[in-house]
Design a protein around this motif. Structure first.
Motif, short mmCIF file in Angstrom:
data_model
loop_
_atom_site.label_atom_id
_atom_site.label_comp_id
_atom_site.label_asym_id
_atom_site.label_seq_id
_atom_site.Cartn_x
_atom_site.Cartn_y
_atom_site.Cartn_z
N ALA A 254 36.08 23.18 -11.12
CA ALA A 254 34.62 23.19 -11.29
C ALA A 254 34.13 24.42 -12.03
O ALA A 254 33.07 24.40 -12.64
N HIS A 255 34.90 25.50 -11.99
CA HIS A 255 34.52 26.72 -12.69
C HIS A 255 35.23 26.77 -14.04
O HIS A 255 36.20 26.04 -14.27
N PRO A 256 34.79 27.62 -14.97
CA PRO A 256 35.41 27.65 -16.30
C PRO A 256 36.89 28.05 -16.25
O PRO A 256 37.29 28.87 -15.41
N TYR B 95 41.24 19.07 -12.07
CA TYR B 95 39.84 19.38 -12.38
C TYR B 95 39.47 20.68 -11.67
O TYR B 95 39.74 20.84 -10.48
N PRO C 293 35.97 31.40 -22.13
CA PRO C 293 35.78 30.54 -20.95
C PRO C 293 35.26 29.17 -21.38
O PRO C 293 34.33 29.09 -22.18
N LEU C 294 35.86 28.12 -20.87
CA LEU C 294 35.41 26.76 -21.16
C LEU C 294 35.36 25.95 -19.87
O LEU C 294 36.21 26.10 -19.00
N HIS C 295 34.36 25.08 -19.78
CA HIS C 295 34.24 24.19 -18.62
C HIS C 295 34.99 22.89 -18.88
O HIS C 295 34.93 22.34 -19.98
N ASP D 13 40.02 29.92 -18.28
CA ASP D 13 40.10 31.10 -19.15
C ASP D 13 41.18 30.83 -20.19
O ASP D 13 42.36 30.77 -19.86
N ARG E 143 35.37 18.84 -18.04
CA ARG E 143 34.49 17.73 -17.66
C ARG E 143 35.31 16.76 -16.82
O ARG E 143 36.52 16.65 -16.99
#
Length: 155
Positions: A79-81, A77, A6-8, A83, A10
């Motif tokens: 807001a949550h990670p 964009y 999981p990555l956010h 997958d 920006r």
């Protein structure tokens, strides 16, 4: 079996068109690859697949020999990670074919969308000689725990 990283995103990852920039996507894939395979400083592994030493003075380096990326949809964009599913599709003597599928996080069915499919061939080098070195039996064994079939490309 695939690993899930999981990555956010920006806000700065977006380009002028309001979607994740193509160069940023390669950076996200790199981050997933590093989190999967490289052990951070202090040997503080949090995955059993982190078998390569990621610190200065390591005996091995990893370089990209080839990359392919297929954008399935424009990624906005989120807001949550996201997958990033990542797996090994093929092991060579000193090379690793790594595959990725990037999904929105499954908070809603609409956001669980496949955005990107990609592949990287990395070659493991001896850090002193800067020449390819063979994967060890341990490295092969561990990498096979995250193996799956290679992607079949549309084109």
């Amino acid at each position: 079996m695939r690993a899930h990283i999981p990555l956010h995103l920006r806000w700065a990852d977006l380009d002028a068109y309001g979607h994740v920039n193509n160069a940023v996507m390669l950076r996200l894939l790199e981050e997933a690859r590093i989190r999967l395979m490289w052990r951070p400083a202090g040997n503080a592994s949090n995955r059993n697949t982190q078998i390569f030493d990621g610190t200065s003075g390591s005996e091995s380096l990893m370089v990209i020999a080839q990359q392919k990326i297929e954008y399935k949809r424009v990624m906005p964009y989120l807001a949550h990670p996201i997958d990033i599913q990542i797996w090994v599709g093929k092991l060579g003597g000193s090379s690793i074919d790594i595959y990725y599928e990037v999904f929105g996080a499954p908070e809603t069915p609409e956001e669980n969308t496949l955005y990107v499919r990609a592949m990287s061939t990395v070659v493991v080098l001896d850090s002193t000689l800067h020449t390819p070195r063979r994967l060890t039996d341990l490295e092969r064994s561990v990498l096979q725990t995250v193996s799956d079939q290679p992607i079949v490309w549309n084109r």
